[in-house]
Design an enzyme around this catalytic site. Structure first.
Site: not given
Ligand SMILES: Cc1cc2nc3c(=O)[nH]c(=O)nc-3n(C[C@H](O)[C@H](O)[C@H](O)COP(=O)(O)OP(=O)(O)OC[C@H]3O[C@@H](n4cnc5c(N)ncnc54)[C@H](O)[C@@H]3O)c2cc1C
Length: 462
Positions: A177-178, A317, A441
């Site tokens: 329930a997260g 994100a 308002h």
């Molecule tokens: C269903 C869902 C809903 C979400 N909703 C929200 C929201 O509403 N608001 C929010 O703030 N967060 C939300 N999140 C969380 C958010 O998506 C993540 O916190 C965010 O995307 C993290 O960003 P990042 O850049 O660290 O990594 P990511 O977005 O995971 O990107 C990492 C990228 O690195 C690439 N990669 C990995 N290893 C390699 C490699 N060796 N070589 C080349 N490429 C590689 C991957 O393919 C990926 O595209 C949600 C997540 C999910 C699953």
């Protein structure tokens, strides 16, 4: 081969934002991305597709439940699931191609493929080795899974599979329930699925202000979600396209089973660092698999940095983006910094839930003397007009100084309203500063001002 100032591995919100800011600051930048499209988890299988489905199904809910009350008559719309999926995919496409445009605009090289770091200063993609002064690991996270619950992305799915289900399940069981479980649970409940959420703990959304969490659970239950709390899921099996879950009720030890067309495993995410070669490099990881960094996002290996979901902190994100900007600034010789005390968290259900700073429970545990200003959206004219009177704004302020310590909102547009309080907290504002600021308002934001007034001599419309 090519030499860069900076190579970023991963084009999610952490990586692509870091790359853009670094390029703006004059660095020669490349980004390696293994997926076919840019934007990472967030744009492809996370924030954006889930918000598209939440928007579509919220619109459906409004048409079914409030249109007639406003004199908008006619049959309520039906659901064309393939078209809703196409709308979601179009939104993803618009956003991911937007990042490709920004890369071109900022002269960032997009290297397609999976990266490995054979040695400090080197990034290998297929047979090519690229060199860089700095390497940033922004490889994000993947669903964590649960022992005994084998994901096949058809009957037992992660959030990725749930976003592309070929049909709307009649019965959906959600483990966890997260935020992700409850957002997707809301989507499918509005589409007519019977949704049951099993949670190991005794409350939903662990870590959230308990008063908000209790109200949130009550509101979601009214919307048709069933909660089984204190349920330790033991395993799942699939037969004839249907899943059977076994779980133990922690209070009594009683073993239970339930079946569903689809099971969504939403038990959290873990850092994704496979294939990078971190072991061979000797990069230190935490016991939870996070890359360990110092306050400047540096790992223990010279020239290698990490940000976003791959390191400690909330998996959000905007947290990844802020770290990306801060690190780019540090690498360009500036003083990048992230204030982790004012990172908001939002759940995009209806009503939305938004939170920043400390919860009442945290303040109690810390022995911090505080006061509470609360204001119900029932006292907000705009919310009443829009059938959005459910929920409240709660501001926690220091008892002696009135400085805002935290805020928790459940109600319409909570995810937007929270930012006024984030800005106030960045400026070290007192609740009185918000209370003395004129608010237009009729807006939902008047409820924030009223909660701030309630920290002092009292709200006007309460
Ligand atoms: C269903 C869902 C809903 C979400 N909703 C929200 C929201 O509403 N608001 C929010 O703030 N967060 C939300 N999140 C969380 C958010 O998506 C993540 O916190 C965010 O995307 C993290 O960003 P990042 O850049 O660290 O990594 P990511 O977005 O995971 O990107 C990492 C990228 O690195 C690439 N990669 C990995 N290893 C390699 C490699 N060796 N070589 C080349 N490429 C590689 C991957 O393919 C990926 O595209 C949600 C997540 C999910 C699953």
């Amino acid at each position: 081969m090519s030499a860069y100032d900076l190579i970023v591995i991963g084009a999610g919100p952490g990586g692509y934002v870091c790359a853009i800011r670094a390029a703006q600051l004059g660095l020669k930048v490349a980004v390696v991305e293994g997926r076919d499209t840019l934007g990472g988890t967030c744009l492809n299988v996370g924030c954006i597709p889930s918000k598209a489905l939440l928007h579509a199904t919220h619109s459906l809910h409004a048409a079914q439940h409030t249109f007639a009350k406003m004199g908008l008559t006619g049959p309520a719309p039906g659901v064309d699931w393939p078209t809703m999926q196409a709308y979601k995919d179009d939104v993803i496409g618009q956003n991911t191609t937007g990042i490709a445009f920004l890369f071109k605009k900022n002269k960032i090289t997009w290297i397609k493929g999976w990266a490995q770091i054979p040695a400090p200063g080197q990034v290998k993609v297929a047979d090519d080795v690229h060199t860089a002064r700095h390497i940033v690991i922004a490889t994000g996270s993947e669903p964590a899974g649960l022992p005994g619950v084998p994901v096949d992305e058809t009957t037992i799915v992660t959030s990725t599979g749930a976003l592309t289900l070929t049909k709307i399940p009649a019965e959906l069981a959600i483990i966890g329930a997260g935020v992700i479980g409850l957002e997707l649970g809301s989507v499918f409940a509005r589409l007519g699925s019977r949704v049951t959420v099993l949670e190991y703990l005794d409350a939903i959304t662990p870590g959230m202000d308990a008063e908000v969490a209790r109200n949130f659970q009550r509101i979601l239950a009214k919307q048709g979600l069933t909660f089984i709390l204190g349920a330790a899921v033991q395993g799942a099996t699939v037969a004839d396209g249907r899943a059977t879950l076994t779980y133990t009720l922690r209070k009594t030890g009683a073993e239970q089973t339930m079946s569903a067309d689809t099971v969504l495993v939403a038990t959290g995410r873990r850092p994704f660092t496979a294939g990078l070669g971190l072991d061979a490099l000797g990069v230190t990881l935490s016991p939870r698999g996070q890359i360990v960094t110092d306050a400047y996002y540096a790992t223990n290996i010279q020239g290698i940095f990490a940000i976003g979901d791959a390191i400690a902190g909330p998996m959000l994100a905007h947290k990844a983006e802020d770290e990306g900007i801060a690190l780019a600034e540090i690498l360009a010789g500036q003083h990048g910094h992230v204030n982790y005390a004012t990172i908001p968290g939002v759940i995009y259900t209806s009503p939305e839930v938004a939170t920043v700073g400390q919860t009442e429970e945290q303040l109690k545990t810390a022995g911090h003397a505080y006061k509470v200003g609360r204001f119900s959206f029932m006292g907000n004219a705009r919310a009443k007009a829009n059938f959005a009177g459910e929920g409240f704004v709660k501001i926690l302020a220091d008892k002696a100084t009135d400085r805002i310590l935290g805020a928790h909102i459940i109600g319409p547009a909570a995810g937007d309203l929270i930012h006024e309080i984030c800005v106030a907290m960045e400026f070290g504002a007192a609740a009185e500063d918000l209370a003395r600021t004129c608010h237009a308002h009729p807006t939902y934001s008047e409820a924030v001002r009223e909660a701030a007034l309630a920290c002092g001599d009292g709200a006007i419309h309460a």
